[in-house]
Design a protein around this motif. Structure first.
Motif, PDB file in Angstrom:
ATOM      1  N   THR A 141     -11.710  73.922 -97.152  1.00 54.75           N
ATOM      2  CA  THR A 141     -10.371  73.954 -96.568  1.00 54.75           C
ATOM      3  C   THR A 141      -9.286  74.222 -97.601  1.00 54.75           C
ATOM      4  OG1 THR A 141     -10.182  71.555 -96.760  1.00 54.75           O
ATOM      5  CG2 THR A 141     -11.055  72.425 -94.704  1.00 54.75           C
ATOM      6  N   GLY A 142      -9.557  73.944 -98.864  1.00 53.94           N
ATOM      7  CA  GLY A 142      -8.547  74.183 -99.885  1.00 53.94           C
ATOM      8  C   GLY A 142      -8.368  75.662-100.223  1.00 53.94           C
ATOM      9  N   VAL A 143      -9.484  76.392-100.310  1.00 52.71           N
ATOM     10  CA  VAL A 143      -9.408  77.801-100.725  1.00 52.71           C
ATOM     11  C   VAL A 143      -9.774  78.755 -99.600  1.00 52.71           C
ATOM     12  CG1 VAL A 143      -9.863  77.230-103.124  1.00 52.71           C
ATOM     13  CG2 VAL A 143     -11.764  77.787-101.626  1.00 52.71           C
ATOM     14  N   GLY A 144     -10.329  78.230 -98.515  1.00 53.76           N
ATOM     15  CA  GLY A 144     -10.666  79.081 -97.382  1.00 53.76           C
ATOM     16  C   GLY A 144     -11.980  79.812 -97.493  1.00 53.76           C
ATOM     17  N   ALA A 145     -12.777  79.505 -98.489  1.00 59.95           N
ATOM     18  CA  ALA A 145     -14.079  80.166 -98.627  1.00 59.95           C
ATOM     19  C   ALA A 145     -14.995  79.727 -97.491  1.00 59.95           C
ATOM     20  CB  ALA A 145     -14.703  79.821 -99.971  1.00 59.95           C
ATOM     21  N   THR A 146     -15.783  80.651 -96.973  1.00 61.67           N
ATOM     22  CA  THR A 146     -16.673  80.355 -95.851  1.00 61.67           C
ATOM     23  C   THR A 146     -18.133  80.538 -96.239  1.00 61.67           C
ATOM     24  OG1 THR A 146     -16.423  82.613 -95.026  1.00 61.67           O
ATOM     25  CG2 THR A 146     -14.956  80.937 -94.114  1.00 61.67           C
ATOM     26  N   TYR A 147     -18.983  79.791 -95.548  1.00 61.88           N
ATOM     27  CA  TYR A 147     -20.411  79.794 -95.826  1.00 61.88           C
ATOM     28  C   TYR A 147     -21.142  79.838 -94.493  1.00 61.88           C
ATOM     29  CZ  TYR A 147     -18.547  77.864-100.163  1.00 61.88           C
ATOM     30  OH  TYR A 147     -17.821  77.672-101.317  1.00 61.88           O
ATOM     31  N   TYR A 148     -22.244  80.600 -94.447  1.00 63.71           N
ATOM     32  CA  TYR A 148     -23.026  80.729 -93.220  1.00 63.71           C
ATOM     33  C   TYR A 148     -24.517  80.689 -93.535  1.00 63.71           C
ATOM     34  CZ  TYR A 148     -18.626  82.434 -91.261  1.00 63.71           C
ATOM     35  OH  TYR A 148     -17.331  82.555 -90.856  1.00 63.71           O
ATOM     36  N   SER A 149     -25.276  80.161 -92.593  1.00 67.17           N
ATOM     37  CA  SER A 149     -26.724  80.272 -92.704  1.00 67.17           C
ATOM     38  C   SER A 149     -27.123  81.699 -92.347  1.00 67.17           C
ATOM     39  CB  SER A 149     -27.418  79.280 -91.775  1.00 67.17           C
ATOM     40  OG  SER A 149     -27.193  79.632 -90.420  1.00 67.17           O
ATOM     41  N   ASP A 150     -28.269  82.128 -92.828  1.00 62.74           N
ATOM     42  CA  ASP A 150     -28.721  83.492 -92.549  1.00 62.74           C
ATOM     43  C   ASP A 150     -28.920  83.720 -91.051  1.00 62.74           C
ATOM     44  OD1 ASP A 150     -30.837  83.744 -95.527  1.00 62.74           O
ATOM     45  OD2 ASP A 150     -28.695  84.134 -95.224  1.00 62.74           O
ATOM     46  N   SER A 151     -29.267  82.658 -90.334  1.00 64.37           N
ATOM     47  CA  SER A 151     -29.569  82.809 -88.914  1.00 64.37           C
ATOM     48  C   SER A 151     -28.345  83.110 -88.058  1.00 64.37           C
ATOM     49  CB  SER A 151     -30.267  81.542 -88.389  1.00 64.37           C
ATOM     50  OG  SER A 151     -29.443  80.416 -88.572  1.00 64.37           O
ATOM     51  N   VAL A 152     -27.147  82.848 -88.572  1.00 57.80           N
ATOM     52  CA  VAL A 152     -25.948  83.067 -87.766  1.00 57.80           C
ATOM     53  C   VAL A 152     -24.965  84.024 -88.416  1.00 57.80           C
ATOM     54  CG1 VAL A 152     -26.170  80.729 -86.834  1.00 57.80           C
ATOM     55  CG2 VAL A 152     -24.552  81.171 -88.708  1.00 57.80           C
TER      56      VAL A 152
END
Length: 122
Positions: free
Chosen positions: A51-62
């Motif tokens: 939430t501080g820098v806005g970086a996003t992370y996702y699992s490979d499945s989605v």
């Protein structure tokens, strides 16, 4: 405290959204994310946002199908789920962890959980 809303039932190929509110206060330092779990399987990290820098992370499945975002006040996180598949059916949980604002998100560190909401894709 995390309060979730959204989810439900949808047909394959459809679209659902979730929202998660973090106690009504801005969540400026840490990560918020979504996990899912089906009976007999471990809880799986799906999407997270620092939430501080806005970086996003996702699992490979989605990846490329789900999008996590936050509002400008940093009180609410959203999960947009598109091109739904039957294997997306699960109990979905919002989660959070407080940490330095510049730190990345690690699925293993989340320690506050919402109540969970069911998603069924047929």
């Amino acid at each position: 405290q995390l309060v979730e809303s959204g989810g439900g039932s949808e047909q394959a190929g459809g679209f659902l959204t979730f929202s998660c509110v973090a106690s009504g206060r801005p969540f400026r330092r840490g990560c918020m994310g979504w996990f899912r779990q089906t009976p007999g399987r471990d809880r799986e990290g799906v999407a997270a946002i620092s939430t501080g820098v806005g970086a996003t992370y996702y699992s490979d499945s989605v990846k490329d199908r789900f999008t996590i975002s936050q509002d400008s006040a940093k009180t609410t996180v959203y999960l947009q789920m598109s091109s739904l598949k039957p294997e997306d059916s699960a109990m979905y949980y919002c989660a959070s962890v407080q940490q330095p604002w510049h730190a990345g998100c690690d699925w293993k560190t989340f320690n506050v959980w919402g109540q969970g909401t069911q998603v069924t894709v047929s």
